[in-house]
Design a protein around this motif. Structure first.
Motif, PDB file in Angstrom:
ATOM      1  N   LEU A   1       0.830  -1.204   0.000  1.00  0.00           N
ATOM      2  CA  LEU A   1       0.000   0.000   0.000  1.00  0.00           C
ATOM      3  C   LEU A   1       0.867   1.258   0.000  1.00  0.00           C
ATOM      4  O   LEU A   1       0.582   2.234  -0.695  1.00  0.00           O
ATOM      5  N   LEU A   2       1.941   1.216   0.779  1.00  0.00           N
ATOM      6  CA  LEU A   2       2.792   2.395   0.940  1.00  0.00           C
ATOM      7  C   LEU A   2       3.874   2.514  -0.126  1.00  0.00           C
ATOM      8  O   LEU A   2       4.357   3.613  -0.409  1.00  0.00           O
ATOM      9  N   GLN A   3       4.266   1.400  -0.706  1.00  0.00           N
ATOM     10  CA  GLN A   3       5.412   1.381  -1.607  1.00  0.00           C
ATOM     11  C   GLN A   3       5.354   2.416  -2.728  1.00  0.00           C
ATOM     12  O   GLN A   3       6.325   3.146  -2.946  1.00  0.00           O
ATOM     13  N   PRO A   4       4.233   2.530  -3.479  1.00  0.00           N
ATOM     14  CA  PRO A   4       4.230   3.474  -4.605  1.00  0.00           C
ATOM     15  C   PRO A   4       4.277   4.940  -4.187  1.00  0.00           C
ATOM     16  O   PRO A   4       4.696   5.788  -4.977  1.00  0.00           O
ATOM     17  N   VAL A   5       3.841   5.245  -2.978  1.00  0.00           N
ATOM     18  CA  VAL A   5       3.734   6.653  -2.581  1.00  0.00           C
ATOM     19  C   VAL A   5       4.807   7.083  -1.596  1.00  0.00           C
ATOM     20  O   VAL A   5       5.067   8.283  -1.444  1.00  0.00           O
ATOM     21  N   VAL A   6       5.445   6.135  -0.917  1.00  0.00           N
ATOM     22  CA  VAL A   6       6.432   6.488   0.109  1.00  0.00           C
ATOM     23  C   VAL A   6       7.841   6.045  -0.269  1.00  0.00           C
ATOM     24  O   VAL A   6       8.787   6.833  -0.199  1.00  0.00           O
ATOM     25  N   ILE A   7       8.000   4.787  -0.686  1.00  0.00           N
ATOM     26  CA  ILE A   7       9.340   4.219  -0.863  1.00  0.00           C
ATOM     27  C   ILE A   7       9.877   4.395  -2.283  1.00  0.00           C
ATOM     28  O   ILE A   7      10.983   4.908  -2.484  1.00  0.00           O
ATOM     29  N   GLU A   8       9.110   3.991  -3.282  1.00  0.00           N
ATOM     30  CA  GLU A   8       9.633   4.007  -4.651  1.00  0.00           C
ATOM     31  C   GLU A   8      10.032   5.405  -5.126  1.00  0.00           C
ATOM     32  O   GLU A   8      11.041   5.539  -5.834  1.00  0.00           O
ATOM     33  N   PRO A   9       9.289   6.483  -4.767  1.00  0.00           N
ATOM     34  CA  PRO A   9       9.724   7.816  -5.209  1.00  0.00           C
ATOM     35  C   PRO A   9      11.068   8.251  -4.642  1.00  0.00           C
ATOM     36  O   PRO A   9      11.663   9.217  -5.130  1.00  0.00           O
ATOM     37  N   LEU A  10      11.567   7.569  -3.601  1.00  0.00           N
ATOM     38  CA  LEU A  10      12.890   7.890  -3.070  1.00  0.00           C
ATOM     39  C   LEU A  10      14.002   7.415  -4.002  1.00  0.00           C
ATOM     40  O   LEU A  10      15.122   7.930  -3.939  1.00  0.00           O
ATOM     41  N   PHE A  11      13.699   6.442  -4.855  1.00  0.00           N
ATOM     42  CA  PHE A  11      14.711   5.842  -5.709  1.00  0.00           C
ATOM     43  C   PHE A  11      14.572   6.232  -7.177  1.00  0.00           C
ATOM     44  O   PHE A  11      15.547   6.178  -7.923  1.00  0.00           O
ATOM     45  N   ASN A  12      13.367   6.569  -7.595  1.00  0.00           N
ATOM     46  CA  ASN A  12      13.134   6.876  -9.003  1.00  0.00           C
ATOM     47  C   ASN A  12      12.174   8.039  -9.151  1.00  0.00           C
ATOM     48  O   ASN A  12      11.406   8.350  -8.245  1.00  0.00           O
ATOM     49  N   SER A  13      12.238   8.645 -10.329  1.00  0.00           N
ATOM     50  CA  SER A  13      11.318   9.728 -10.671  1.00  0.00           C
ATOM     51  C   SER A  13      10.166   9.154 -11.492  1.00  0.00           C
ATOM     52  O   SER A  13      10.390   8.550 -12.549  1.00  0.00           O
ATOM     53  N   TYR A  14       8.949   9.323 -10.994  1.00  0.00           N
ATOM     54  CA  TYR A  14       7.750   8.815 -11.667  1.00  0.00           C
ATOM     55  C   TYR A  14       6.982   9.993 -12.256  1.00  0.00           C
ATOM     56  O   TYR A  14       6.583  10.904 -11.533  1.00  0.00           O
ATOM     57  N   LYS A  15       6.807   9.979 -13.551  1.00  0.00           N
ATOM     58  CA  LYS A  15       6.117  11.070 -14.233  1.00  0.00           C
ATOM     59  C   LYS A  15       4.926  10.528 -15.021  1.00  0.00           C
ATOM     60  O   LYS A  15       5.000   9.434 -15.578  1.00  0.00           O
ATOM     61  N   PRO A  16       3.832  11.300 -15.072  1.00  0.00           N
ATOM     62  CA  PRO A  16       2.673  10.844 -15.843  1.00  0.00           C
ATOM     63  C   PRO A  16       3.057  10.564 -17.293  1.00  0.00           C
ATOM     64  O   PRO A  16       3.833  11.318 -17.899  1.00  0.00           O
TER      65      PRO A  16
ATOM     66  N   SER B   1      -7.295   3.870 -13.658  1.00  0.00           N
ATOM     67  CA  SER B   1      -6.709   4.413 -14.880  1.00  0.00           C
ATOM     68  C   SER B   1      -6.203   5.847 -14.718  1.00  0.00           C
ATOM     69  O   SER B   1      -5.787   6.469 -15.686  1.00  0.00           O
ATOM     70  N   ASP B   2      -6.220   6.360 -13.478  1.00  0.00           N
ATOM     71  CA  ASP B   2      -5.832   7.756 -13.279  1.00  0.00           C
ATOM     72  C   ASP B   2      -4.347   7.920 -12.982  1.00  0.00           C
ATOM     73  O   ASP B   2      -3.859   9.051 -12.883  1.00  0.00           O
ATOM     74  N   LYS B   3      -3.623   6.820 -12.816  1.00  0.00           N
ATOM     75  CA  LYS B   3      -2.187   6.904 -12.513  1.00  0.00           C
ATOM     76  C   LYS B   3      -1.425   6.019 -13.491  1.00  0.00           C
ATOM     77  O   LYS B   3      -1.123   4.857 -13.223  1.00  0.00           O
ATOM     78  N   ILE B   4      -1.108   6.562 -14.665  1.00  0.00           N
ATOM     79  CA  ILE B   4      -0.306   5.876 -15.674  1.00  0.00           C
ATOM     80  C   ILE B   4       1.018   6.618 -15.732  1.00  0.00           C
ATOM     81  O   ILE B   4       1.070   7.788 -16.125  1.00  0.00           O
ATOM     82  N   VAL B   5       2.107   5.965 -15.317  1.00  0.00           N
ATOM     83  CA  VAL B   5       3.372   6.679 -15.178  1.00  0.00           C
ATOM     84  C   VAL B   5       4.509   5.943 -15.880  1.00  0.00           C
ATOM     85  O   VAL B   5       4.449   4.735 -16.129  1.00  0.00           O
ATOM     86  N   ILE B   6       5.536   6.721 -16.203  1.00  0.00           N
ATOM     87  CA  ILE B   6       6.795   6.190 -16.721  1.00  0.00           C
ATOM     88  C   ILE B   6       7.886   6.605 -15.733  1.00  0.00           C
ATOM     89  O   ILE B   6       7.914   7.740 -15.273  1.00  0.00           O
ATOM     90  N   TYR B   7       8.767   5.656 -15.374  1.00  0.00           N
ATOM     91  CA  TYR B   7       9.815   5.981 -14.422  1.00  0.00           C
ATOM     92  C   TYR B   7      11.188   5.693 -15.012  1.00  0.00           C
ATOM     93  O   TYR B   7      11.321   4.931 -15.974  1.00  0.00           O
TER      94      TYR B   7
END
Length: 400
Positions: A165-180, A201-207
């Protein structure tokens, strides 16, 4: 079957898109990885044994207890010290296994300084996670001495879901840049796919996955409101077309829709149940054999390296079972992609691009023991078998 179409020949043709030397390199990397698993386990055991024999954790425990603090503080401090010491002692091995070896096979272009910085961040985050996990686990051991292993397994399953639950919003952004994902054919297609199968379908991102690795990958991560579809930029650097995007993202959506996250949580909980029960029964013997002087019993945090060694041994022995469960989920996700998006050629083209880090045609025994995904050759053949009995989708445009 479509007239004149031979699934076996089509599979062979896809695998032949890579030259023999590329297949040989992939085989060397993959089979070397099997040895990495063994040696990594032995390094982990050796490091934990060194910490046990040093007595440093017993000293830390005694120092904290002299201040007449409660068991929570003693556990947190001892676990934190053990985690940091073991991370530092294993750093040379990690540098070899996860940076130098990856770089030597062309699977990363990252400089050592970049790897070391992210490794330091991983150690810091891991230390926080381990302190929280083992603080709760030692509480259960103190509170439910006879049945802690059952309560602990339930905690593992719940903790797994919380982390997802927390990984996409707390942990992963510390290591990579996620952009729509930018407006265009790729985003429009994925939004349509998501709506078709009930994925947010509201969060389609490329990292910027190429920052760490040259591996071709995508994923659907998170739960409920944090769920998102993420594609590594490596996909597009390797010229993924829209058919590949549909095949790969359809596979990842399959994990989400089929509830593999919850299945995995249950599997990890069951695995933890068995492991914790074994630890409960074997801890006294293991502590004695390892020379864990000053450790008062399983509820003593100074005995954490004993638990770590038992965990490493059991996890190594259970490798075939854990990998088999994972292969079932991956095969199911492939079926979902084919059934809902009907892109056998797109999926096959994408799979061929993963051969460089996962040899395509292992022996049945090798696949059973070491592969957490079905072999690429097997997956491509299943896609071609599907193609033989289903009409093709309309031609897809290039995604780049």
């Amino acid at each position: 079957m479509a007239q004149g179409f031979d699934p076996a020949a089509a599979t062979a043709a896809y695998l032949a898109t890579l030259p023999p030397e590329a297949h040989a390199k992939a085989t060397a990397y993959t089979q070397g990885g099997h040895w990495i698993l063994l040696w990594g386990t032995l390094v982990s055991i050796l490091v934990s044994w060194v910490v046990i024999r040093s007595g440093v954790l017993v000293g830390v425990r005694d120092s904290v207890e002299k201040r007449r603090s409660g068991p929570w503080l003693a556990v947190a401090v001892v676990v934190a010290v053990d985690t940091l010491i073991e991370a530092l002692l294993t750093l040379p091995w990690d540098a070899y296994a996860h940076w130098w070896r990856e770089r030597s096979y062309g699977l990363t272009s990252r400089q050592f300084s970049g790897w070391l910085g992210q490794q330091g961040l991983s150690i810091a985050i891991g230390a926080v996670e381990v302190v929280i996990l083992f603080s709760l686990l030692y509480f259960l051991i103190r509170r439910f001495r006879r049945t802690w292993w059952a309560w602990g397994s339930l905690g593992v399953a719940i903790g797994f879901l919380v982390m997802l639950l927390l990984q996409p919003v707390v942990i992963e952004p510390l290591f990579n840049s996620y952009k729509p994902a930018p407006p265009g054919a790729v985003r429009d297609e994925i939004v349509a796919m998501a709506k078709q199968v009930g994925v947010p379908s509201d969060k389609i991102v490329i990292y910027d996955g190429s920052k760490q690795s040259n591996r071709y990958t995508a994923n659907v991560a998170g739960l409920f409101g944090t769920a998102r579809v993420a594609m590594s930029d490596v996909m597009f650097k390797k010229d993924a077309d829209l058919a590949e995007v549909r095949g790969v993202v359809g596979h990842e959506m399959g994990h989400y829709v089929r509830g593999h996250i919850f299945i995995m949580a249950a599997e990890y909980g069951l695995f933890a149940l068995v492991v914790f029960l074994l630890i409960d029964r074997l801890f006294p013997l293991a502590a004695r054999l390892l020379g864990a002087k000053g450790v008062r019993g399983i509820a003593d945090p100074a005995g954490l390296p004993v638990i770590s060694i038992l965990l490493a041994v059991v996890a190594f022995i259970a490798t075939p079972l854990v990998n088999t469960a994972s292969r079932w989920d991956e095969a199911d996700a492939d079926r979902f992609s084919l059934e809902h998006f009907n892109e056998p050629d797109g999926l096959a083209k994408a799979l061929v691009k993963t051969i460089e880090y996962r040899a395509a045609t292992p022996s049945k025994l090798e696949e059973l023991i070491f592969y957490d995904h079905p072999a690429v050759g097997t997956r491509v053949r299943r896609a071609m078998d599907w193609k033989a009995t289903h009409p093709p989708s309309p031609p897809a445009a290039n995604a780049s």
